[in-house]
Enzyme design. Structure first.
Site, PDB file in Angstrom:
ATOM      1  N   GLY A  34       0.810  -1.203   0.000  1.00  0.00           N
ATOM      2  CA  GLY A  34       0.000   0.000   0.000  1.00  0.00           C
ATOM      3  C   GLY A  34       0.840   1.247   0.000  1.00  0.00           C
ATOM      4  CE  LYS A  54       0.265  -1.185   6.888  1.00  0.00           C
ATOM      5  NZ  LYS A  54      -0.015  -1.332   5.449  1.00  0.00           N
ATOM      6  CG  ASP A  78      -4.962   6.270   1.643  1.00  0.00           C
ATOM      7  OD1 ASP A  78      -5.692   6.588   0.681  1.00  0.00           O
ATOM      8  OD2 ASP A  78      -4.038   5.441   1.540  1.00  0.00           O
TER       9      ASP A  78
END
Length: 602
Positions: free
Chosen positions: A323, A345, A440
């Site tokens: 992402g 992540k 986002d």
């Protein structure tokens, strides 16, 4: 003012019929379009459509000079009064007329199960036998039972009630059964033996059974009606409850034994709850891997070294997503001997921060707990390596679910997904300790757990607001198709930017298609413009798909909410709290104006 020209006072929420009125002007049938007028002379006149004086409600003569002003109003005791104020006497007020001199006349003054009595020309309220005020000192709140009424009879079949009387009282007639009775004793017996009967009205040989609540009660010495009230024996003012130290017929011993058993049960429950809580806390603290990696669901996430993260992900072997903020890898940890999956992540393009600042941000994100937010379990800040460890969402992203035909959820599930996302955003905007603008929101950043519940991910990574901040100026963030117009205009960005992005996601959830799809016809390529055109044309059924069974009213409601969210002007967009209320159907939604999207303005 009734259509027949009669001015009448009724209690609220009652039929406009004579039994419920407590004052009338008696001007029915006197003319058309009757009106009440307060004249300069201090009189209240009833006039018809030709301004003909039908009736003067007041009596006597009053001062009509400019030295006196008059006021008419309905006071809090329900009585309609006319006041005069003499300006040459320091504005002293006096009552020159009232609809009644009996302060007990207004019905409902004493609330439910209470009746009004006259004490030195003042109205006072008394509760029925076996009842006590709901709010001490506030009789308009009414009265409630001071005894349990779970069962009419005990196990031995003996009645647990007695009958007490409130004499010379009148009440609203809500009787459900009339008994052929000639004496008060027969009326008492009829109610006593009927479990449905809670009160009976006896008057001149007529007996009517009623249920609680009783209302509009008042004492009238000229009325022979007697209210016979069924009262729990141990709540009777004439037969008080026996004490535990009076073991007559063994009742006292039974009471002591019962109380002891209850106390013992409560103690066992408390101890059991404490042991269960302790065992769960202990299990969380033992959450570990073979390399002694410790991960617990504490108030703040746990810090890991980079080598521990490498072991957790098998040297970043399995990539499961990518992402705007970085790449996501699948990892494993051990929990009480069981392998559990986590999502790791690896952050890219994060601005340089010191160790303390980064840890502070992680603590803020880690304290952000909500069932519709992906849980942050741990992090790593080892030199230039910055990684986050999240709970693993087995069903992937909302994007995967919506845009894969064989995984497309049914209408009911899509409605619940929309509400899940709204709840998560509402928490970030208004309910968590530090307000967070996501910046986002898109279907790829909404993940689905094993139960199909939607959870927002990547919150707190774009911009954290301090408690004294409400808006921020920054470069464009977010994803094309979801980004709010104010980003492009270098305007202050508030939580309303997330509301805009949510509106786009909501339309995607409704239609199960992407916000921008250039493979479709030009008029359908941009989702929000196509949805608005369908809404304007009255073809909302087309939006969710012609072959799908949906609730049309619910569909239209969700479409309208989405259109409000994507309005060009941020201040016109609703808050997420209002959005959630609208989605749940608890507030009315006005017709939205035409949304001017970014794509249609360039």
């Amino acid at each position: 003012m009734q259509h027949d020209g009669n001015l009448v006072q009724y209690p609220v929420d009652t039929p406009d019929t004579a039994p419920y009125s407590y004052w009338s002007s008696f001007t029915d049938g006197k003319g058309d379009n009757m009106s009440l007028n307060l004249d300069n002379d201090g009189h209240l006149y009833m006039l018809n459509s030709t301004s003909f004086n039908i009736k003067d409600l007041t009596t006597g003569g009053y001062d009509d000079t400019n030295r006196t002003i008059y006021l008419m109003k309905i006071d809090s005791d329900g009585i309609f009064r006319l006041y005069s104020y003499r300006l040459d006497r320091n504005g002293n007020r006096s009552v020159i007329w009232s609809s009644t001199s009996d302060k007990r006349a207004p019905k409902g003054l004493c609330g439910l199960n209470g009746y009004c009595v006259d004490v030195d020309s003042e109205a006072n309220c008394i509760c029925l036998p076996g009842f006590a005020p709901v709010i001490e000192g506030n009789f308009t709140a009414g009265c409630e039972r001071n005894f349990s009424s779970d069962s009419c009879k005990n196990d031995d079949g003996k009645i647990q009630y007695t009958i007490q009387a409130a004499e010379n009282t009148v009440w609203e007639d809500t009787g459900y059964s009339e008994v052929t009775s000639t004496t008060r004793e027969e009326c008492e017996t009829a109610c006593y033996e009927d479990c449905n009967c809670e009160a009976a009205m006896f008057n001149d040989g007529k007996c009517t059974k009623q249920r609680h609540p009783l209302r509009y009660g008042r004492r009238d010495l000229s009325n022979s009606n007697i209210a016979l009230i069924k009262v729990g024996i141990y709540s009777s003012i004439n037969e008080p409850r026996k004490h535990a130290d009076e073991p007559k017929d063994g009742n006292g011993k039974l009471l002591i034994i019962g109380l002891s058993l209850i106390g013992f049960s409560i103690m066992v429950l408390v101890i059991s709850g404490a042991l269960i809580l302790w065992s769960r806390v202990f299990r969380y603290k033992r959450f570990s891997t073979d390399s002694n990696i410790r991960l617990c669901e504490n108030v703040t996430p746990i810090s890991f070294s980079f080598s521990e993260i490498e072991a957790m992900t098998d040297n970043f072997q399995e990539e499961i997503g990518k992402g705007a903020f970085g790449t996501v890898f699948k990892g494993t940890v051990m929990l009480n001997g069981l392998t559990k999956f986590v999502a790791v992540k690896r952050l890219d393009n994060i601005s340089d921060q010191g160790e303390r600042e980064f840890q502070n941000e992680m603590r803020i994100i880690g304290r952000t707990h909500h069932r519709n937010l992906v849980r942050l379990l741990g992090y790593c800040h080892d030199g230039a390596n910055r990684l986050l460890i999240y709970e693993y969402m087995i069903n992937g992203s909302l994007s995967d679910v919506l845009f894969t035909p064989e995984r497309r959820p049914c209408w009911i599930d899509r409605v619940e997904i929309a509400r899940d996302v709204a709840r998560g955003l509402l928490y970030l905007h208004e309910e968590c300790e530090t307000q967070i603008i996501h910046c986002d929101i898109k279907s790829q950043n909404i993940l689905m757990d094993e139960n199909g519940q939607a959870k927002i991910s990547d919150f707190g990574l774009a911009k954290l607001l301090k408690p004294d901040q409400t808006k921020t100026f920054t470069g464009i963030r977010g994803t094309r198709g979801y980004v709010a117009p104010e980003w492009h205009r270098k305007l202050p960005v508030t939580v309303k930017a997330d509301v805009y992005s949510f509106g786009i996601v909501l339309l995607e959830i409704i239609c199960c298609r992407r916000s921008v799809n250039w493979s479709l016809k030009d008029e359908e390529a941009i989702l929000e413009e196509w949805v608005y055109d369908c809404y304007q044309a009255g073809k909302v059924g087309k939006i969710a798909g012609e072959d799908e069974e949906v609730d049309i009213k619910q569909l239209e409601r969700m479409v309208i909410v989405g259109l409000w969210c994507i309005l060009d002007e941020p201040t016109l967009r609703p808050s997420m709290k209002k959005v959630l209320l609208m989605l749940e159907g608890t507030v009315e939604i006005p017709i939205p104006p035409c949304p001017t999207s970014f794509f249609s303005s360039i």
